[in-house]
Structures are given as structure tokens and as C-alpha cells.
Design a protein around this motif. Sequence first.
Motif, PDB file in Angstrom:
ATOM      1  N   VAL A  27       0.852  -1.195   0.000  1.00  0.00           N
ATOM      2  CA  VAL A  27       0.000   0.000   0.000  1.00  0.00           C
ATOM      3  C   VAL A  27       0.890   1.247   0.000  1.00  0.00           C
ATOM      4  O   VAL A  27       0.658   2.188  -0.755  1.00  0.00           O
ATOM      5  CB  VAL A  27      -0.941   0.003   1.226  1.00  0.00           C
ATOM      6  N   LYS A  40     -20.819  -9.059  -2.350  1.00  0.00           N
ATOM      7  CA  LYS A  40     -20.160  -8.119  -3.275  1.00  0.00           C
ATOM      8  C   LYS A  40     -18.654  -8.084  -2.983  1.00  0.00           C
ATOM      9  O   LYS A  40     -17.832  -8.071  -3.904  1.00  0.00           O
ATOM     10  CB  LYS A  40     -20.774  -6.731  -3.046  1.00  0.00           C
ATOM     11  N   PRO A  77      -6.603  -4.380   6.600  1.00  0.00           N
ATOM     12  CA  PRO A  77      -6.324  -3.167   7.382  1.00  0.00           C
ATOM     13  C   PRO A  77      -7.309  -3.012   8.546  1.00  0.00           C
ATOM     14  O   PRO A  77      -8.309  -3.732   8.620  1.00  0.00           O
ATOM     15  CB  PRO A  77      -6.491  -2.045   6.363  1.00  0.00           C
ATOM     16  N   ASP A  78      -7.035  -2.064   9.409  1.00  0.00           N
ATOM     17  CA  ASP A  78      -7.905  -1.901  10.587  1.00  0.00           C
ATOM     18  C   ASP A  78      -9.292  -1.402  10.190  1.00  0.00           C
ATOM     19  O   ASP A  78     -10.268  -1.677  10.886  1.00  0.00           O
ATOM     20  CB  ASP A  78      -7.251  -0.976  11.624  1.00  0.00           C
ATOM     21  N   ASP A  79      -9.388  -0.672   9.077  1.00  0.00           N
ATOM     22  CA  ASP A  79     -10.693  -0.167   8.636  1.00  0.00           C
ATOM     23  C   ASP A  79     -10.800  -0.384   7.122  1.00  0.00           C
ATOM     24  O   ASP A  79     -10.514   0.508   6.339  1.00  0.00           O
ATOM     25  CB  ASP A  79     -10.791   1.333   8.985  1.00  0.00           C
ATOM     26  N   PRO A  80     -11.209  -1.572   6.717  1.00  0.00           N
ATOM     27  CA  PRO A  80     -11.149  -1.892   5.279  1.00  0.00           C
ATOM     28  C   PRO A  80     -12.231  -1.201   4.435  1.00  0.00           C
ATOM     29  O   PRO A  80     -13.186  -0.648   4.955  1.00  0.00           O
ATOM     30  CB  PRO A  80     -11.329  -3.406   5.238  1.00  0.00           C
ATOM     31  N   TYR A  81     -12.022  -1.323   3.138  1.00  0.00           N
ATOM     32  CA  TYR A  81     -12.844  -0.654   2.125  1.00  0.00           C
ATOM     33  C   TYR A  81     -14.242  -1.273   2.004  1.00  0.00           C
ATOM     34  O   TYR A  81     -14.397  -2.479   1.963  1.00  0.00           O
ATOM     35  CB  TYR A  81     -12.103  -0.773   0.794  1.00  0.00           C
ATOM     36  N   TYR A  82     -15.214  -0.415   1.948  1.00  0.00           N
ATOM     37  CA  TYR A  82     -16.566  -0.837   1.538  1.00  0.00           C
ATOM     38  C   TYR A  82     -17.349   0.427   1.179  1.00  0.00           C
ATOM     39  O   TYR A  82     -16.982   1.525   1.597  1.00  0.00           O
ATOM     40  CB  TYR A  82     -17.279  -1.623   2.645  1.00  0.00           C
ATOM     41  N   GLU A 137     -17.003 -11.103  -4.289  1.00  0.00           N
ATOM     42  CA  GLU A 137     -16.783 -10.993  -5.747  1.00  0.00           C
ATOM     43  C   GLU A 137     -15.533 -10.183  -6.047  1.00  0.00           C
ATOM     44  O   GLU A 137     -14.749 -10.527  -6.926  1.00  0.00           O
ATOM     45  CB  GLU A 137     -17.975 -10.284  -6.392  1.00  0.00           C
ATOM     46  N   LEU A 138     -15.386  -9.063  -5.314  1.00  0.00           N
ATOM     47  CA  LEU A 138     -14.224  -8.194  -5.542  1.00  0.00           C
ATOM     48  C   LEU A 138     -12.925  -8.941  -5.232  1.00  0.00           C
ATOM     49  O   LEU A 138     -11.991  -8.936  -6.030  1.00  0.00           O
ATOM     50  CB  LEU A 138     -14.336  -6.933  -4.675  1.00  0.00           C
ATOM     51  N   TYR A 139     -12.882  -9.586  -4.075  1.00  0.00           N
ATOM     52  CA  TYR A 139     -11.647 -10.277  -3.691  1.00  0.00           C
ATOM     53  C   TYR A 139     -11.380 -11.483  -4.588  1.00  0.00           C
ATOM     54  O   TYR A 139     -10.234 -11.851  -4.830  1.00  0.00           O
ATOM     55  CB  TYR A 139     -11.706 -10.698  -2.212  1.00  0.00           C
ATOM     56  N   PHE A 167      -3.857  -8.564   2.898  1.00  0.00           N
ATOM     57  CA  PHE A 167      -3.715  -7.562   3.952  1.00  0.00           C
ATOM     58  C   PHE A 167      -5.103  -7.140   4.422  1.00  0.00           C
ATOM     59  O   PHE A 167      -5.933  -6.718   3.612  1.00  0.00           O
ATOM     60  CB  PHE A 167      -2.935  -6.357   3.410  1.00  0.00           C
TER      61      PHE A 167
END
Lengths: 536, 293
Positions: B50, B91, B78-83, B94-96, B76
Motif C-alpha cells: 500500500v 459483493k 487493514p484496521d478499517d477496510p474498504y466498503y 466478488e471483488l476479492y 492484507f
Amino acid sequence: MKTFFRYFGYRLKDSTLRTIVVSLFSFFYTMSWVNSSIEPANIYNSETGKYDKEVANCYLYFFYILLIVLVYVIPMMELSRFKNRRNLDTLYFFPLSRTKLALVHYLVGILQFLAAYTLSFGVVAFRIIEISLLYQSFLIPCYLGMLFSSLLVYTFVCYLFSSENTVFDGVVTSLWWIALPTLVYLIPQTIHSSLDFGEPSGFWYVLFGPMILFGEVFASCFESGASATGDAIDYFKEEWYMLLIWTALAGLAFFLYLRTFQKKGAEKAGAPSSSPVGLQFLIPAWGYLGFWFVLQLDSVILIFMTILSILIGYFILRRSFKLKKKDLICTALTIFLALTVFLAVPEVERLIERIASEKDPDYTHVTTPNFDEVEAPVFLQGCTPKEFGATITRFSSYSDKQGNVDVYMALSFSEKELMMNYLDLLRADAADPNAPYSGLYALSSSLIDGHTTLFSTKYTLDSIATPAAGCILTISRRNDKKCIMECDYGVISYSKETLTVIQSYCYGSFERGAVKDVPVLATNYFPNGYEVSFKE
Amino acid sequence: MIEVKNLNHSFGKHQVLENINLTLPEHTVMGLVGINGAGKSTLLRLISGVYAPQSGEILIDGIKNTDENARKVLFFLPDDPYYTIYTTGNKMFELYKVFFPAMDKKLFLHYLDTFKLKASKPIRNFSKGMRRQLYIALALSAKPKYILLDEAFDGLDPLSRLAFKHAINVAVEEGGASVLISSHALRELEDFCDSYVLIDNKTVASSGDLAEKVNRYCKFQLAFKEPPAEDAFKGLPALSVEQTGRFVRIVLEGDAEEMKEALQGLDPVVLEEMPMDFEELFIHEVKERGYMK
């Protein structure tokens, strides 16, 4: 590459809803404008019956505005996720290089644009076919031409938006860049008439720089559609070098866009922006132009407000009232530079004048700013504008020792009748080579909200605002009865009942800033106006 | 194996990490510990790609982590992942799956079932702990070779922590994964970490086998007839001495039996050995380094 295509497919699927919404918006927007804008009366000149690019351009604006909105909003929506550290924590650890990541989002944005654009263009094309307006073979090259132009601007926006660290900074940077190049071009010659770079673009162009490109391409395509062959698009033939420059710049922007993704640290997301093409550059650049401009207005409050605006710009950039030392230095340098240029340019003007005089000893230039002291030139004596109740609000003359005199006067009349009488005199004298007013003619003027504003031509130097109750005319004379004009004809029209609305028009300004000598053909009086014609 | 060599990183003029050297061997669970702002999250972001290292290098199985191929085996969290506001568990799966084709939907649903979560619900409606559970399920179902977890226990309830630790153990022992996990829940780390790395003062302050580290120290509780003199414990390798009147609690470095003998020489009324844990050691160590004096 498998991961690249998989992610591309995923993004495409993920953005389906947005694509549908944007496309529907474009569709309904186009539908609401197309019928009133695309019709024969808006494309063809009512007098000549020929395709009139300038007129058509006015009515095709609805489509340019849509394209501007799309090429700005779509990349901003597509790339805004990269302004958030939380998102980057996930997106950047994925096993996909940043170049490919940038490319996927660039391409997905293009496809969103393509869907909306195609739908809207389809509406326009359907309208053209429906009313058999033009030769339809131009539609495909027009579609491709506008698509290409749009993608050039789209690429600029992608780079400018991605270069900044926050969504707000990215949006402001992208929008500020629209007008900056045009203002750099316009402001100096607005302030100093001697810095004449040619025909300035319209005010719309200042607000929407890319419209210059869209307008030229689209209206030229229509022009092609109006011709019998319908397959030759003048813009691409004649202005290929402009397209080449735009393409080269867009290529550079694309390269920088990818490089921004490769080099920019994820830790910068959300932090104050530091891009050399972003607000760090734009705040002093706009501050410089603004400060230079308000110095002309001689208003302490405006000068103070401009300095304050520069500082506010930095406060917003830093998200703090605590500015960095370099911000204060930049502000001081901006003010210093604008002040220096403001003071230096009149000196440069005088230097140019002196050099001109040295080259041609017979040439003299007299400008009298104090209008009360203006004495009418010898050739006007006995029939001066003052006798018609006119006040000279601007006077400038050029003369040589052979007696050739160029006079430029702005006159303000207290009554309409007096102005009419004066115009009649001009008209009568124009035809008589021995009359004192021989070769004089009136140019257009306007009166808006009780303030008269001169229509600015090459020789009227500046626009003038005055609270005169009458009309201002600009009078020009040259002994050879020729005048350098930027209009091929002008029309003065006004209301019969009142003087409050006097509009001026100037059609057919020479394209691409070219200026040429045009002889006066006639000054014709009509019941509702006064027409001055010049030979092209 | 993940190797971090001579890594330096700074944010502007503020140096965060200095000359970090670290190796994450295969089939290992390594705890990454340090006080707030020590640079744990930055280190994890650097390893995961990152952040780009300003100097030094990070190798994943011998390939630089800037190479996308190197990151194919790394996950990885992270402490506050993406959404986004529309994102559901499905969903995200699907992304991962785009990046980790080996992702196992069955396993994902199994973990969600363990955590009592529904994959079709929008993530925005989840609590912090539920979101953490969902992402842990994603991480484990991706079956990566290396898992980097930032603040892994944050928001997890005791039962979920238990389930999580069990899942990590399965991933390591059966899946052959290696885990680098940062957390302030040191007691939890102690339960299942093989080794640890302590980041302090921008660099690796200490590292090694966790059990070995803990076993190197011993803790005793003593009671005396009279309050002992201030210099009573001077000759002992004491890490810390806490005295309240006649009662003393002491942490010593060395063999527990030997230390016990030495303490008996001070003639206490009561001498009792207490269990030593990693958290206590951590506190002693960072205090010794001048944190929160």
C-alpha cells in the motif's frame, strides 16, 4: 493480464447502475433541448439561406454543456475512491500494478461516457434524420470527432483530478484549469490594449475552455453536413494542427495520469494537496491574474479582498488557519509580481510607441484622457459633436505630418433626437468627399441599465462605462476611408419609445483572430436602427 | 518467507520507521506489537504494498513486493477496510475473488455462519466487530500464503476472538499460511503467536520466540514482617519492583527456581510465584524505554 481483465469486468459490472443513471440523465437532458435547438431556423441564415456556423454554434451549446458535464463528472466519480486512505489500503494491496489499476478506472470511465454520449448523440441524430435537416453522411464522422474531442478533455480531467489529494481539491483544480489558459490570454489585453493578441474568444469560452474545441468540431461537422458532399469536415482539414496540439497535450496528460498513480504515495490521500499543477500553482496563478485585474479598478476594498481571497485559498488548501512560510512567501511574490507587471506594462507601451516614432518620425500618437480639454480637430470645426449636445467621453487620435488623421471618439448624447441628427449628418457626409465628416462612421454601442458600454473594437481601446442618459457612439475616421475592423457589419438597434435598451450586434467576426482592412460601404438608417456596412 | 531489509519510511519530515529488519518465516504466526503510533500499521502497509518504501526493500518469497506477482500470495486486512454504502458480503467476495481466484465460497459461507453473519446484508449496517468478522472470513477463504492483519481483535467479542484464533491456527497448520498480526490485545496474541516483534522508537526493539521471551522472566509476590529496605532487592536482576508496605511484587530476569532461592534469602513471610504474561513484559519493556513515565 488475466487479473487486469477480471478487474475490468468487475468494475464494469459494478458501475452498471451508475452508467444507467448517467445515460438516462443525458438522454432526458438532450430530449428536453433537441427539438427547440435543432431546427432549420437555428442552423441556416435566414437571409442567405446558407448554413451559418456562428448561429448554429449558439444553438448547439446545449450539447457542449452536456459533454462538459460528462467529461468532468464521470472521471471525478470514477477516481474519487482513490482520495480515501481506507479505500487505498485495500485497492493498493491487490495484486495488480498501479498502472493497470489506473488504466482500468480510466477505461471504465470512458465506457460510462460512451454509453451516455452515444445515447444523447443518437437523439440528436434522430432529430436530424427526422426533419431531414442535413446530409446525414456527416453523422458518423461527427460522432467520432466529438467522441475523440471529448476523450481528450476527459484525459485532462483524469490527470488533474488524480493529481490532488482530496476530492474537493481535485474538483476545484479541474474546474479552475478550464478557464486559466483563456484568462491568461484575455486579461492582459483587456487591461492593456497595446497587448493585442487578436480576437478574444467569447465570454462563454472563458467559462468553458473545452467548448472552444467542442464548438469548433461540432459546428464544423454540421457545416460539412450542410454541404452537398457531406463528407469533408473542414475542422479536421484546416485545423488539424490544433487537434494535433490537443492530442499531444492529452497524451502528456495520460502519461502523467499513469505516473501519478505509480509515484503518489497512498499516505497522501486526504492530506493537503501538493501537486505542482494543482492548487499550489492555481492559487497564486489566479491570485496574480485577479490582483493585476483589480489594480485597474483603483479600489482599495477590491485589492484587499483579492489578497484576502488568496489567503483564504491557502487556508482551504491547508485545512488550517496556520499557513506555511512558503504560502506567505507565494502570496507576497504574487502581489509583488502583479504590481510590477501593472506598473511596467505602461512603460513598455510607451517604449513601443517611442520605437515606432523613431522608425517613422512622422507618426505621432495623441491620447487625451481629460475629455473636457478636448478640442475638436481642425477638420471637425464648425460641425463638432458638442453642437449636437454630445459629450466626448473618450478621445484618441493618430496623425502624421501629411495630414492623415485617425480619430476615435466616444460620444454620449443627452437626447435621442440629437443622436439621430448627428447620425444623419454622418450619413450625408460619408457620401460627400468634401464634407467635414467625410469617412466618419458610427460603430455599434450599447446601453444597459442606464450605463452605456462601448462595444469594443480594435480601435476603441477599451470598454467604457458611463451613467450618460443617451447613447455612445464611437466615431472613427481615416483619410483613406478604410478602417481596421473586426466585424464585417454591425447593427445598432434601439427601442422607439425609450433609450434604455440599445443593443449591438457584431456578426461574422473574422475567424481565428485575423484582422484585415475593410472599406466602408454604407451607413444606412432604418426606422429601428442604424446599419454600418463594410466590405469584407 | 517475507523479508524486510533496512526499511526506512517517513511522512514528510517525520521519520516513522528506521532501519527495520524483519523476517516472517513460513507457517508462523508472528505478533507485531508496539505502543500507539509506533509504526505497526505503517509497517504492515509497507509490506502489503500500500505504501512504497522510501529506502530498503521488502521481499515476498524473494520477489520485491512492488511486483504484482509477489502480492498474489498476500492478503492484507487493514484496521478499517474498504466498503461502500451498497457493498454486501457477497459483493466483497466478488471483488476479492477477482484478485484471489482460489477464494472458496463454501469456506467463506462457513466462516460467516460461524460468526452468524449474512452475506447478502449491506456492510454499512454491520457493527465494527461484525465488519471485522466479515473481513476475517474473506481473508481466510482467500487461502493466501501470507496474511497481514492490522488490529485483528479490534471490536471482536470473546467468542469471536476464540473462533478467530481457532481459524488462524487451522489456516497455519492445515493451510500452511504465515500470519503477521498487529494488536494491542497481547494476552490474545500470546495464546497463538509463535514469535513477536516489538516496534519501538521507530525500529525493531526486540523480537524472537514468544514463549522463550516469556519464560526468560519470572514474577513473585512476597510478604515481609516489616517493610523491606529500599535497597533490599538491589543485587537481584529485577525488571520491576512494586512495593506496598510489607507487600512486594517483583519481576526478575532469570530461571524461576534460582530466583526463588535468592528471594528466600531475604526471609519473606510469604513467597509465591505468579504466572508471567507477555502483556506484563511488554508494559515493563516499554516503560523501561521511557514511555509514559
